[in-house]
Design an enzyme around this catalytic site. Sequence first.
Site, mmCIF file in Angstrom:
data_model
loop_
_atom_site.group_PDB
_atom_site.id
_atom_site.type_symbol
_atom_site.label_atom_id
_atom_site.label_comp_id
_atom_site.label_asym_id
_atom_site.label_seq_id
_atom_site.Cartn_x
_atom_site.Cartn_y
_atom_site.Cartn_z
ATOM 1 C CG ASP A 8 42.210 30.725 43.360
ATOM 2 O OD1 ASP A 8 42.116 30.410 44.553
ATOM 3 O OD2 ASP A 8 43.286 30.874 42.777
ATOM 4 C CG ASN A 40 42.454 32.096 38.264
ATOM 5 O OD1 ASN A 40 42.614 31.500 39.319
ATOM 6 N ND2 ASN A 40 43.413 32.219 37.371
ATOM 7 C CG ASN A 68 49.899 32.185 38.992
ATOM 8 O OD1 ASN A 68 48.985 32.039 39.817
ATOM 9 N ND2 ASN A 68 49.960 31.480 37.878
ATOM 10 C CG HIS A 69 46.992 33.699 36.040
ATOM 11 N ND1 HIS A 69 47.903 33.423 35.044
ATOM 12 C CD2 HIS A 69 46.488 32.500 36.434
ATOM 13 C CE1 HIS A 69 47.949 32.114 34.833
ATOM 14 N NE2 HIS A 69 47.113 31.535 35.663
ATOM 15 C CG HIS A 177 41.711 26.672 40.843
ATOM 16 N ND1 HIS A 177 41.246 27.065 39.598
ATOM 17 C CD2 HIS A 177 42.475 27.699 41.279
ATOM 18 C CE1 HIS A 177 41.713 28.264 39.307
ATOM 19 N NE2 HIS A 177 42.472 28.665 40.320
#
Length: 264
Positions: A8, A40, A68-69, A177
């Site tokens: 990410d 992200n 999810n973002h 992460h």
Amino acid sequence: MKILMLGDIVGELGRYTLLKYLAELKTMLSPDLVIVNGENSAANGRGITRTISRELLGAGVDCITLGNHAWAQSEVFDFIESETKVVRPANFPPGTPGRGFATITTSSGKCTVISLMGRTFLQPLECPFRTIDKILQKIPESHYIIVDLHAETTSEKQSLAWYVDGRVSAVIGTHTHVQTADERILPQGTGYLTDVGMVGPYDGVLGMEKDAVIRRFLTQLPVRFEVAKGRCQLNGIFMEFDSQTKKAKKLKRIRIDEDNPLIS
């Protein structure tokens, strides 16, 4: 087939880190395909924009996965339908904009990249197990298949990897992460890593400014998180696959930070 997958990308520092190291990594490893998780990568650490997607692709990335973002930046709806190399989780409900998988043609063959999101402690999406069953029916056996499983729990990631062992080339986890040290090749040939890690701040908590995160734990009150500054890190995995079986032959984790500098 050789594939480099990076974790990410967090904020502006994550993008800077990618640009700093990617060209040299490509020279050293000669990957046929580069995959990154970009959910992200926006300045505040949430979502992705058109400009950022073009920046990543222009730097040598071949496919960008989300999580999810995915919808955190409203402008994503302006380009996700037309950007064929940006892949959001396939188990969002029918009618969701964008695509859940993409096929990239390389000099070593075709690779289909599938994005899935876990449901434990995340949104209650469609079942990722049943979703991948449906997707695999559409993909030719001649394709290499890489799954980015964006999930919170190790058990859900491991379970899905066992479920598709022998049916995909690799299942690589994202979202937490923190790079795990459990890379392996499952009995039927599927490569696996619980979490590939992240690209971005080294001196934060999962990429966020550490004092704010600590304050949240101390007070249990709402706190605004911001992307940390300072030193950087890059985590990823380099994978090699058999040209006949499409199964994994070798997995090697990559970690670059203050204690693990990139050495040519």
